[in-house]
Design an enzyme around this catalytic site. Structure first.
Site, PDB file in Angstrom:
ATOM      1  N   ASN A   1      17.558  -1.682  98.030  1.00  0.00           N
ATOM      2  CA  ASN A   1      16.251  -2.607  98.373  1.00  0.00           C
ATOM      3  C   ASN A   1      16.183  -4.133  97.856  1.00  0.00           C
ATOM      4  OD1 ASN A   1      13.360  -2.956  98.912  1.00  0.00           O
ATOM      5  ND2 ASN A   1      13.002  -3.148  96.883  1.00  0.00           N
TER       6      ASN A   1
ATOM      7  N   GLU B   1      17.230  -4.740 104.113  1.00  0.00           N
ATOM      8  CA  GLU B   1      17.155  -6.218 103.739  1.00  0.00           C
ATOM      9  C   GLU B   1      18.052  -7.097 103.915  1.00  0.00           C
ATOM     10  OE1 GLU B   1      13.599  -4.149 101.605  1.00  0.00           O
ATOM     11  OE2 GLU B   1      15.585  -3.811 101.757  1.00  0.00           O
TER      12      GLU B   1
ATOM     13  N   ASP C   1      -1.109 -17.108  90.630  1.00  0.00           N
ATOM     14  CA  ASP C   1      -0.604 -16.412  91.929  1.00  0.00           C
ATOM     15  C   ASP C   1      -0.937 -17.261  93.220  1.00  0.00           C
ATOM     16  OD1 ASP C   1       0.832 -14.378  93.848  1.00  0.00           O
ATOM     17  OD2 ASP C   1       0.570 -12.934  92.067  1.00  0.00           O
TER      18      ASP C   1
END
Length: 413
Positions: A128, A191, A238
């Site tokens: 991943n 990915e 964020d």
């Protein structure tokens, strides 16, 4: 990444900063917030660094080698079948995070954060890659924000359940195609294959001593493990530009470090333009495919004003009067964090806020064209989220009424 920087330089999209800067001076963050051009710092804490690498759609299209107008459609056709070539082991040295100009961005941040580190992990034969913000704890350890339910979080829990640590490697300064692929929801373990596809078909990798594969041309690689230890992480700004709360998060302990002799560090401004591009653009092909299942879709844009994540503009070609609302529902289903969706006609440029506002002003009847959906799952980043975790979503059908287009269409020469 170096080749891409030179492409941007030839396009006149690079600002060189030659005066010495400190990674702890928040003026660096302010400088990145003031432009969407690539900033190249030639002396930041004695090292080199870049920010705003792909801070707009033009830069992303250039990085991926795709015409900007066809960006979303091309990405929607991905097959995730690129070739991965293993070039052998990667030699590591003792890790020392002090050698990397990790930045402090905002006054209330918990400390210095890695923000562009792609975390490659491997468990039970599955690999991943994803980006996680990481708070520097000391010379060899960071606290990583692992979002609940996401792949790294799940792999970490599986490793702990077996009494083992999750092997990981953090990569900084890979080609933007690798960064983009790591931000995209792809089939499990695809990915690197997706990055290879975006790079033309092939990607070369090296193997860390813990078995994790990383792009061979990375500027910085840190290998290590995520074990059972947890610590406070946050506050941290964020995507919405607001502070995320303090949470108990896992600790990554690095056991090895590789850097190019003259490495270039990559940092992403939290809540900045590059953050928004990398949050939003990977979801646009997914929404595109979903809307294509209910009507003819032309384009999808997650807007910067919507934090690159919460607002979508979907451009369609209507064939029935209900297509606009069907497109709204498909978009919400494809990207559950969406809060507001606006559907527009072919004559409206979805990348132009002025054009989209014009469509809302002249083509929306509030009693017929606005959908309000309550009590649904949305984004945990939305400050309006209710205590029970639900949100309110709004869809706006800003398309012309079929059969009455001449009453809505703008005059042209």
């Amino acid at each position: 990444m170096r080749e891409f920087i030179e492409k941007m330089r030839r396009a006149g999209r690079v600002i060189d900063v030659n005066e010495p800067c400190s990674p702890e001076d928040m003026k660096v963050a302010q400088r990145a917030a003031a432009t969407d051009k690539l900033l190249f710092f030639h002396d930041i804490g004695g090292a080199r660094a870049v920010m705003n690498v792909t801070a707009n759609r033009h830069a992303l299209a250039l990085a991926l080698g795709i015409d900007e107008k066809n960006l979303v459609k091309k990405l929607a056709d991905a097959t995730f079948d690129g070739k991965i070539v293993n070039d052998g082991k990667l030699a590591m040295k003792k890790p020392d995070l002090r050698k990397i100009p990790v930045m402090h961005f905002f006054p209330k941040d918990a400390g210095k954060y890695f923000t562009a580190g792609v975390v490659f992990s491997k468990w039970d034969g599955v690999e991943n890659a994803s980006i996680h913000r990481m708070l520097v704890l000391d010379d060899t350890r960071v606290a990583a924000r692992l979002v609940e339910g996401r792949h790294t979080y799940v792999m970490h829990k599986k490793a702990l359940a077996c009494g083992e640590r999750l092997p990981v490697a953090m990569v900084i300064g890979a080609h933007p195609a690798v960064t983009f692929a790591s931000c995209t929801r792809v089939p499990t373990g695809k990915e690197l294959a997706y990055a290879a596809e975006l790079l033309g078909g092939t990607i070369h990798v090296r193997e860390c001593s813990n078995g994790v594969l990383v792009p061979a041309d990375a500027e910085i690689v840190l290998e290590g493990f995520i074990g059972p230890d947890v610590t406070d992480e946050g506050p941290f700004v964020d995507i919405t530009g607001t502070y995320d709360p303090v949470r108990r998060q896992p600790v990554i302990e690095f056991t090895g470090m590789y850097t190019k002799p003259d490495f270039i560090y990559h940092s992403i401004l939290p809540g900045g333009d590059e953050h928004k591009v990398l949050m939003g653009c990977p979801y646009e092909p997914k929404i595109y495919r979903a809307v294509a299942g209910v009507t003819e879709v032309k384009n999808v844009v997650l807007t910067k004003g919507g934090c690159g994540y919460l607002h979508a503009v979907v451009q369609i070609k209507k064939s029935t009067q209900g297509d606009g609302k069907n497109a709204i529902m498909a978009a919400f289903a494809a990207h559950t964090s969406l809060k507001h969706v606006v559907v527009v006609d072919e004559d409206i440029d979805p990348t132009d806020p002025y054009d989209v506002e014009y469509a809302i002003a002249t083509r929306v009847s509030g009693d017929m064209d606005i959908m309000v959906i309550t009590g649904v799952r949305g984004s945990s980043l939305d400050p309006c989220q209710k205590e029970d975790g639900t949100n309110v979503k709004i869809g706006v059908d800003a398309t012309m009424v079929l059969g009455h287009e001449d009453e809505f269409r703008r005059a042209t020469w």
